[in-house]
Design a protein around this motif. Structure first.
Motif, PDB file in Angstrom:
ATOM      1  N   MET A   1       0.825  -1.202   0.000  1.00  0.00           N
ATOM      2  CA  MET A   1       0.000   0.000   0.000  1.00  0.00           C
ATOM      3  C   MET A   1       0.864   1.258   0.000  1.00  0.00           C
ATOM      4  SD  MET A   1      -3.037  -0.510  -0.409  1.00  0.00           S
ATOM      5  CE  MET A   1      -2.630  -1.974  -1.317  1.00  0.00           C
ATOM      6  N   SER A   2       1.958   1.202   0.744  1.00  0.00           N
ATOM      7  CA  SER A   2       2.847   2.369   0.790  1.00  0.00           C
ATOM      8  C   SER A   2       3.469   2.623  -0.583  1.00  0.00           C
ATOM      9  CB  SER A   2       3.949   2.158   1.831  1.00  0.00           C
ATOM     10  OG  SER A   2       3.362   1.938   3.080  1.00  0.00           O
ATOM     11  N   VAL A   3       3.869   1.561  -1.253  1.00  0.00           N
ATOM     12  CA  VAL A   3       4.438   1.720  -2.600  1.00  0.00           C
ATOM     13  C   VAL A   3       3.374   2.293  -3.552  1.00  0.00           C
ATOM     14  CG1 VAL A   3       5.361   0.451  -4.589  1.00  0.00           C
ATOM     15  CG2 VAL A   3       6.203  -0.051  -2.299  1.00  0.00           C
ATOM     16  N   LEU A   4       2.157   1.770  -3.422  1.00  0.00           N
ATOM     17  CA  LEU A   4       1.055   2.272  -4.266  1.00  0.00           C
ATOM     18  C   LEU A   4       0.795   3.756  -3.995  1.00  0.00           C
ATOM     19  CD1 LEU A   4      -1.475   1.509  -6.141  1.00  0.00           C
ATOM     20  CD2 LEU A   4      -2.731   1.398  -4.010  1.00  0.00           C
ATOM     21  N   ILE A   5       0.744   4.114  -2.713  1.00  0.00           N
ATOM     22  CA  ILE A   5       0.452   5.508  -2.353  1.00  0.00           C
ATOM     23  C   ILE A   5       1.624   6.421  -2.738  1.00  0.00           C
ATOM     24  CG2 ILE A   5       0.055   7.049  -0.365  1.00  0.00           C
ATOM     25  CD1 ILE A   5      -2.392   5.441  -1.212  1.00  0.00           C
ATOM     26  N   ALA A   6       2.843   5.907  -2.629  1.00  0.00           N
ATOM     27  CA  ALA A   6       3.995   6.712  -3.073  1.00  0.00           C
ATOM     28  C   ALA A   6       3.860   7.035  -4.559  1.00  0.00           C
ATOM     29  CB  ALA A   6       5.295   5.955  -2.811  1.00  0.00           C
ATOM     30  N   GLY A   7       3.426   6.046  -5.327  1.00  0.00           N
ATOM     31  CA  GLY A   7       3.262   6.243  -6.772  1.00  0.00           C
ATOM     32  C   GLY A   7       2.094   7.156  -7.109  1.00  0.00           C
ATOM     33  N   ARG A   8       0.995   6.968  -6.441  1.00  0.00           N
ATOM     34  CA  ARG A   8      -0.213   7.726  -6.807  1.00  0.00           C
ATOM     35  C   ARG A   8      -0.273   9.081  -6.112  1.00  0.00           C
ATOM     36  NH1 ARG A   8      -4.728   4.942  -9.449  1.00  0.00           N
ATOM     37  NH2 ARG A   8      -5.715   6.956  -9.233  1.00  0.00           N
ATOM     38  N   ILE A   9      -0.075   9.092  -4.801  1.00  0.00           N
ATOM     39  CA  ILE A   9      -0.285  10.322  -4.044  1.00  0.00           C
ATOM     40  C   ILE A   9       1.009  11.116  -3.868  1.00  0.00           C
ATOM     41  CG2 ILE A   9      -1.157  11.269  -1.861  1.00  0.00           C
ATOM     42  CD1 ILE A   9      -3.262   9.875  -3.655  1.00  0.00           C
ATOM     43  N   GLY A  10       2.121  10.398  -3.601  1.00  0.00           N
ATOM     44  CA  GLY A  10       3.403  11.103  -3.458  1.00  0.00           C
ATOM     45  C   GLY A  10       3.744  11.857  -4.736  1.00  0.00           C
ATOM     46  N   SER A  11       3.524  11.217  -5.870  1.00  0.00           N
ATOM     47  CA  SER A  11       3.831  11.890  -7.139  1.00  0.00           C
ATOM     48  C   SER A  11       2.945  13.120  -7.328  1.00  0.00           C
ATOM     49  CB  SER A  11       3.646  10.919  -8.304  1.00  0.00           C
ATOM     50  OG  SER A  11       2.318  10.436  -8.324  1.00  0.00           O
ATOM     51  N   ALA A  12       1.665  12.991  -6.969  1.00  0.00           N
ATOM     52  CA  ALA A  12       0.745  14.131  -7.124  1.00  0.00           C
ATOM     53  C   ALA A  12       1.152  15.272  -6.201  1.00  0.00           C
ATOM     54  CB  ALA A  12      -0.684  13.686  -6.814  1.00  0.00           C
ATOM     55  N   MET A  13       1.564  14.924  -4.980  1.00  0.00           N
ATOM     56  CA  MET A  13       1.989  15.969  -4.030  1.00  0.00           C
ATOM     57  C   MET A  13       3.196  16.730  -4.559  1.00  0.00           C
ATOM     58  SD  MET A  13       1.938  14.301  -0.246  1.00  0.00           S
ATOM     59  CE  MET A  13       0.440  13.757   0.546  1.00  0.00           C
ATOM     60  N   SER A  14       4.213  15.985  -4.998  1.00  0.00           N
ATOM     61  CA  SER A  14       5.428  16.674  -5.450  1.00  0.00           C
ATOM     62  C   SER A  14       5.147  17.459  -6.729  1.00  0.00           C
ATOM     63  CB  SER A  14       6.580  15.695  -5.652  1.00  0.00           C
ATOM     64  OG  SER A  14       6.202  14.708  -6.558  1.00  0.00           O
ATOM     65  N   ALA A  15       4.282  16.931  -7.596  1.00  0.00           N
ATOM     66  CA  ALA A  15       3.971  17.659  -8.837  1.00  0.00           C
ATOM     67  C   ALA A  15       3.221  18.953  -8.519  1.00  0.00           C
ATOM     68  CB  ALA A  15       3.129  16.783  -9.763  1.00  0.00           C
ATOM     69  N   GLU A  16       2.253  18.871  -7.609  1.00  0.00           N
ATOM     70  CA  GLU A  16       1.447  20.061  -7.298  1.00  0.00           C
ATOM     71  C   GLU A  16       2.304  21.133  -6.620  1.00  0.00           C
ATOM     72  OE1 GLU A  16      -1.994  19.286  -4.918  1.00  0.00           O
ATOM     73  OE2 GLU A  16      -2.715  21.343  -5.109  1.00  0.00           O
ATOM     74  N   ILE A  17       3.067  20.713  -5.609  1.00  0.00           N
ATOM     75  CA  ILE A  17       3.890  21.701  -4.891  1.00  0.00           C
ATOM     76  C   ILE A  17       5.016  22.201  -5.810  1.00  0.00           C
ATOM     77  CG2 ILE A  17       5.405  22.071  -2.900  1.00  0.00           C
ATOM     78  CD1 ILE A  17       3.675  20.101  -1.332  1.00  0.00           C
ATOM     79  N   GLY A  18       5.574  21.284  -6.598  1.00  0.00           N
ATOM     80  CA  GLY A  18       6.628  21.679  -7.536  1.00  0.00           C
ATOM     81  C   GLY A  18       6.136  22.696  -8.541  1.00  0.00           C
ATOM     82  N   SER A  19       4.934  22.475  -9.033  1.00  0.00           N
ATOM     83  CA  SER A  19       4.373  23.414 -10.007  1.00  0.00           C
ATOM     84  C   SER A  19       4.104  24.769  -9.333  1.00  0.00           C
ATOM     85  CB  SER A  19       3.114  22.792 -10.603  1.00  0.00           C
ATOM     86  OG  SER A  19       2.155  23.734 -10.842  1.00  0.00           O
ATOM     87  N   MET A  20       3.660  24.731  -8.081  1.00  0.00           N
ATOM     88  CA  MET A  20       3.430  25.987  -7.351  1.00  0.00           C
ATOM     89  C   MET A  20       4.739  26.734  -7.123  1.00  0.00           C
ATOM     90  SD  MET A  20       0.623  24.900  -4.502  1.00  0.00           S
ATOM     91  CE  MET A  20       0.303  26.568  -3.937  1.00  0.00           C
ATOM     92  N   ARG A  21       5.805  25.973  -6.945  1.00  0.00           N
ATOM     93  CA  ARG A  21       7.122  26.615  -6.747  1.00  0.00           C
ATOM     94  C   ARG A  21       7.595  27.248  -8.048  1.00  0.00           C
ATOM     95  NH1 ARG A  21      11.504  28.500  -4.962  1.00  0.00           N
ATOM     96  NH2 ARG A  21      13.476  27.393  -4.896  1.00  0.00           N
ATOM     97  N   VAL A  22       7.484  26.478  -9.129  1.00  0.00           N
ATOM     98  CA  VAL A  22       7.981  26.963 -10.418  1.00  0.00           C
ATOM     99  C   VAL A  22       7.192  28.190 -10.885  1.00  0.00           C
ATOM    100  CG1 VAL A  22       8.087  26.361 -12.874  1.00  0.00           C
ATOM    101  CG2 VAL A  22       8.949  24.766 -11.158  1.00  0.00           C
ATOM    102  N   TYR A  23       5.877  28.170 -10.663  1.00  0.00           N
ATOM    103  CA  TYR A  23       5.040  29.278 -11.140  1.00  0.00           C
ATOM    104  C   TYR A  23       4.826  30.354 -10.068  1.00  0.00           C
ATOM    105  CZ  TYR A  23       4.586  26.236 -15.095  1.00  0.00           C
ATOM    106  OH  TYR A  23       4.892  25.444 -16.168  1.00  0.00           O
ATOM    107  N   GLN A  24       5.754  30.427  -9.115  1.00  0.00           N
ATOM    108  CA  GLN A  24       5.838  31.521  -8.127  1.00  0.00           C
ATOM    109  C   GLN A  24       4.659  31.592  -7.163  1.00  0.00           C
ATOM    110  OE1 GLN A  24       6.630  34.911 -10.863  1.00  0.00           O
ATOM    111  NE2 GLN A  24       8.554  35.066  -9.773  1.00  0.00           N
ATOM    112  N   GLU A  25       3.823  30.533  -7.114  1.00  0.00           N
ATOM    113  CA  GLU A  25       2.696  30.578  -6.187  1.00  0.00           C
ATOM    114  C   GLU A  25       3.191  30.523  -4.736  1.00  0.00           C
ATOM    115  OE1 GLU A  25      -0.426  27.771  -7.206  1.00  0.00           O
ATOM    116  OE2 GLU A  25       0.036  28.009  -9.320  1.00  0.00           O
TER     117      GLU A  25
END
Lengths: 255, 248
Positions: free
Chosen positions: B89-113
């Motif tokens: 479950m942890s591997v699954l959540i790392a793939g599904r949710i961890g990736s979404a978290m880093s993408a969302e926060i990463g995009s907010m960082r890149v676009y100055q949010e």
């Protein structure tokens, strides 16, 4: 949010010997500036001259390699600085939070700091959006707006803070001439209404000479001149004159 | 690597200090909980059902050959709750949710949010990291409980329908009840809580240090998922050793 300083007073800004290097390349080379409370201070200069980097230092988004910045004589690195002063920045890209609606973006500062009740926040949001010509768009998402509309929402968000110091990074880029005039008028109105100190970074000569109390010209990370719009226009420095007078001439390209 | 570990420890500490602010961020915590549950529940169900089934399928005939088929319930039950459910479950959540978290926060960082938040004196850790970390720390153990139950069911179905095993439902669960103790399930849940914190901290940390536009976001997502999985598997060994020591 502390009430030790009234939100109705503009603040003074002092920049001393500011230096910044990116990958060994000097971006700011000893910048000194003094901005008086309630003044509209415009920083002009060609692309890559360090205008935006300077603005980011003033609001604490970048740390200087040397030099100091203070607001009302207090270093911006001091503890609780951001909680004491209301400072807002209008980013060139708008920098709206894409996961929030327009209304939530504009009211974000007020709701996160719990400064006002929800109904009051909704009223302020509606008022600020109307001010920038976006009445009734509270429920839209930023992705549904044009570049210019995003910029206007960013300005509404800054206005909702009722700042003592507001920093504009190219406020009229991506705006049509009519909206550019509206924004310029709003910058002037803010000064009259709440005596806010404004620092505007812009290429827009009409905006700069229309709103500025004083103008600084920056080139390759150095301040070349500071003065009233008339003094800047009269400055004989060739780089300044070239920057202020250059115009596109179609005839040059007609064979 | 050591710099990353240091930064993640500081991020964890700062988030821990902000825990009392969780109530103020409850709406975001519920949003994140919904996001995690909504995107992962069906996948959890399918994955767990088949994991339970495949363990029964692999081990059942071997046990039958030696006349030990009645132990299939306990074997599947222990494997699922102590190891497979928390890790898978942890591997699954790392793939599904961890990736979404880093993408969302990463995009907010890149676009100055995130810069915009800082100019409004809004702490990005309180606004972005705290709700995500709290939500995943609740959601992952809940998903693991669900996974354990569904995994046991998967094992039971295969044990019943496979003619080489042919252990009825009642006998399967009777053996499972006999061999699996509450402590075993709790061990799995403790593991999943640690894994949840790892996924949250690694993903948010990668998001917050994203630079360089869309390519940078992609890099952060990859690093968040890979680093989370590697750290989960390493920590799993040490946690297992630690929990076994206390089981004695």
């Amino acid at each position: 949010m502390s009430d030790t300083t009234s939100a109705r007073d503009g603040v003074s800004v002092q920049v001393r010997g500011l230096r910044k290097y990116f990958h060994g390349q000097a971006v700011l080379q000893g910048v000194d500036l003094d901005v008086s409370p309630g003044e509209i201070f415009v920083i002009m200069g060609p692309s890559g001259s360090g205008k935006t980097v300077l603005l980011k230092h003033i609001i604490g988004l970048e740390m200087p390699d040397a030099g100091a910045i203070s607001i009302d004589g207090q270093s911006i690195d001091g503890p609780g600085f951001m909680a004491k002063y209301r400072v807002a920045m209008v980013f060139q890209s708008g920098a709206l939070l894409n996961s929030l609606t327009v209304g939530e973006n504009v009211g974000l500062y007020l709701s996160e700091h719990r400064i006002k009740p929800e109904k009051e926040i909704a009223r302020i949001v509606a008022e600020k959006l109307e001010l920038v010509g976006l009445k009734g768009l509270e429920m839209r998402l930023p992705s549904e707006l044009s570049g210019g509309m995003k910029k206007r929402v960013a300005i509404a968000r800054a206005l909702a803070i009722e700042p003592q110091l507001i920093l504009y990074d190219e406020p009229t880029s991506e705006l049509d001439p009519l909206m550019a005039v509206t924004i310029a008028e709003e910058i002037l109105k803010l000064k009259q209404r709440i005596h806010v100190t404004s620092i505007v970074v812009s290429h827009d000569r009409d905006l700069a000479f229309g709103v500025a109390d004083r103008i600084a010209i920056i080139h390759e990370g150095k301040i070349l001149a500071v003065g009233s719009p008339e003094e800047i226009k009269a400055n004989p420095e060739p780089i300044i004159q070239q920057f202020l007078t250059v115009e596109f001439k179609k005839q040059k390209f007609i064979l | 690597m050591f710099q990353n570990i240091g930064e993640m420890m500081i991020l964890s500490w700062r988030t821990l200090l902000l825990l009392p602010q969780t109530f103020r961020q409850r709406r975001k915590v519920f949003d994140q909980l919904f996001e995690i549950g909504n995107t992962s529940l069906l996948m959890t169900c399918i994955l767990s059902l088949f994991i339970g089934g495949v363990i029964a399928l692999q081990s059942g005939p071997v046990l039958s050959e030696r006349g030990l088929s009645s132990y299939i319930g306990g074997l599947v039950g222990l494997s699922i709750c102590k190891e497979l459910a928390p890790v898978m479950m942890s591997v699954l959540i790392a793939g599904r949710i961890g990736s979404a978290m880093s993408a969302e926060i990463g995009s907010m960082r890149v676009y100055q949010e995130i810069d915009a938040l800082r100019t409004m004196n809004i702490d990005p850790i309180q606004y972005l990291v705290l709700p995500r970390l709290v939500a995943i720390s609740f959601a992952l153990p809940l998903l693991v409980i669900f996974s354990i139950l569904v995994g046991w069911l998967g094992g039971a179905i295969v044990s019943m329908i496979n003619h080489q095993i042919a252990v009825p439902f009642q006998a399967y669960f009777s053996n499972l009840r006999e061999m699996v103790e509450v402590n075993d399930v709790v061990n799995g849940l403790i593991k999943s809580l640690f894994f949840a914190v790892i996924i949250g901290v690694v993903s948010c940390h990668q998001g917050l240090k994203t630079i360089g536009g869309p390519r940078g976001i992609g890099r952060s997502v990859t690093k968040a998922v890979v680093n989370s999985i590697v750290m989960i598997l390493i920590l799993d060994y040490f946690l297992t050793a630690f929990l076994l020591y206390f089981d004695k």
